[in-house]
Design a protein around this motif. Structure first.
Motif, mmCIF file in Angstrom:
data_model
loop_
_atom_site.group_PDB
_atom_site.id
_atom_site.type_symbol
_atom_site.label_atom_id
_atom_site.label_comp_id
_atom_site.label_asym_id
_atom_site.label_seq_id
_atom_site.Cartn_x
_atom_site.Cartn_y
_atom_site.Cartn_z
ATOM 1 N N SER A 158 0.682 -1.484 -0.176
ATOM 2 C CA SER A 158 0.013 -0.617 -0.020
ATOM 3 C C SER A 158 0.602 1.064 0.097
ATOM 4 O O SER A 158 1.948 0.879 0.214
ATOM 5 C CB SER A 158 -0.888 -0.068 1.312
ATOM 6 N N ASP A 159 -0.061 2.742 -0.214
ATOM 7 C CA ASP A 159 1.133 3.739 0.221
ATOM 8 C C ASP A 159 2.030 3.915 1.645
ATOM 9 O O ASP A 159 2.800 3.675 1.100
ATOM 10 C CB ASP A 159 0.300 4.872 -0.096
ATOM 11 N N GLU A 160 1.068 3.358 2.065
ATOM 12 C CA GLU A 160 1.710 3.322 3.710
ATOM 13 C C GLU A 160 2.763 2.297 3.577
ATOM 14 O O GLU A 160 4.116 3.067 3.867
ATOM 15 C CB GLU A 160 0.799 3.670 4.489
ATOM 16 N N THR A 161 2.379 1.119 3.457
ATOM 17 C CA THR A 161 3.523 -0.041 3.454
ATOM 18 C C THR A 161 4.750 -0.003 3.030
ATOM 19 O O THR A 161 5.656 -0.050 3.298
ATOM 20 C CB THR A 161 2.754 -1.230 4.194
ATOM 21 N N ASN B 126 6.268 4.263 4.382
ATOM 22 C CA ASN B 126 7.596 3.787 6.026
ATOM 23 C C ASN B 126 8.265 2.714 6.216
ATOM 24 O O ASN B 126 8.892 2.240 6.796
ATOM 25 C CB ASN B 126 6.556 3.310 7.176
#
Length: 307
Positions: free
Chosen positions: A253-256, A259
């Motif tokens: 995902s964009d988040e995983t 980060n």
């Protein structure tokens, strides 16, 4: 009464003097180039000044967004100035001096050798974060695989979905052709020192979109697997008949990806020739892309900025 009138006039004159001095100071600051530099003025090129850009299929929307921002044009108008010839051809064009800067995955061994044979050194600069993803047919019950499972599939050790908790079906493991951006990513990010099995001709896919279609529609069967870059699958091609696999329990995902918790995080690069002059427009564009403004443009276009 006269004294009050004189006092009011005095106060008005005093205030006008203060405003005048303040205004002059602001104008001096606005005219001072060092102050403008501190504010970080946007880069601006006319279409004639814009560097000749090439690159991968997956970076076309990024390239269009950058061109629109720097030339201050609607993206539909900026699009006419952007031509990407796919990763390998972009490297060839850069090495041959037919373009100024390219947006691509890292160079393959063959591309590095081609540059060396041509007496060209490459300046490979990290530009964006991305994820390298694996996808299966929507009807495949497997949702998650281990990183090592992927290596074992593509080295020929795992051949049946039953070995991964799926149905008793032979795995159809699609590959991309040599020197494509996806194949270079697969070799460098996933296989590394493990030899990749030779794919049958019918399982060697020529372009990024076709591999997604093949997995989505292969004989109406849920036995295929393929790979690509996250942005391309999510934003450029997409298919409602595939699903992205989680790797080691982490879904892309964009988040995983941003980060770094997703296990296979890739980097997209801008590449110039080492002899590209420091004050050239291509160098200026490269610097701007790494600025907060440039990274924000990338983020607005759906990419993951460098952290």
């Amino acid at each position: 009464m006269k004294q009050w009138s004189k006092l009011i006039v005095f106060v008005m004159v005093l205030l006008l003097s203060v405003f005048a001095v303040s205004g002059c100071g602001d104008r001096e600051k606005a005219e001072d180039p060092s102050v403008q530099e501190e504010k970080g003025e946007s880069l601006h090129f006319s279409p004639e000044e814009y560097p000749k850009v090439d690159g991968s299929t997956a970076t076309i929307p990024f390239s269009e967004a950058v061109a629109a921002a720097v030339m201050d044009l609607p993206i539909e108008e900026a699009r006419q100035y952007i031509v990407h010839n796919t990763t390998h051809n972009a490297y060839v064009n850069l090495i041959n001096g037919d373009c100024d800067i390219i947006f691509v995955s890292p160079p393959s061994e063959e591309e590095l050798q081609l540059a060396a044979d041509s007496g060209v050194e490459l300046d490979v600069i990290p530009m964006l974060r991305g994820g390298f993803v694996f996808f299966v047919n929507e009807d495949n019950p497997v949702e998650n695989v281990k990183f090592q499972d992927i290596v074992d599939i593509y080295s020929g050790k795992i051949t049946n979905w039953k070995q991964l908790g799926g149905e008793n079906k032979k795995i159809i493991a699609y590959q991309r052709q040599e020197n494509s951006g996806s194949q270079t990513g697969m070799l460098k990010l996933v296989m590394k020192d493990t030899p990749m099995m030779e794919a049958p001709r019918e399982q060697m896919i020529g372009d990024m979109g076709t591999i997604i279609d093949a997995v989505a529609l292969y004989d109406n069967d849920a036995s295929a697997i393929g790979y690509s870059y996250y942005y391309y699958v999510k934003n450029m091609w997409g298919d409602e008949h595939i699903k992205l696999l989680a790797v080691d329990g982490i879904a892309p995902s964009d988040e995983t990806i941003g980060n770094g918790t997703y296990p296979i995080v890739s980097t997209t690069y801008m590449v110039l020739r080492k002899d590209e002059p420091k004050d050239s427009n291509a160098r200026k564009l490269a610097d701007w892309i790494l600025s907060d403004e440039g990274q924000s443009v990338a983020e607005e276009a759906g990419y993951v900025r460098l952290q």
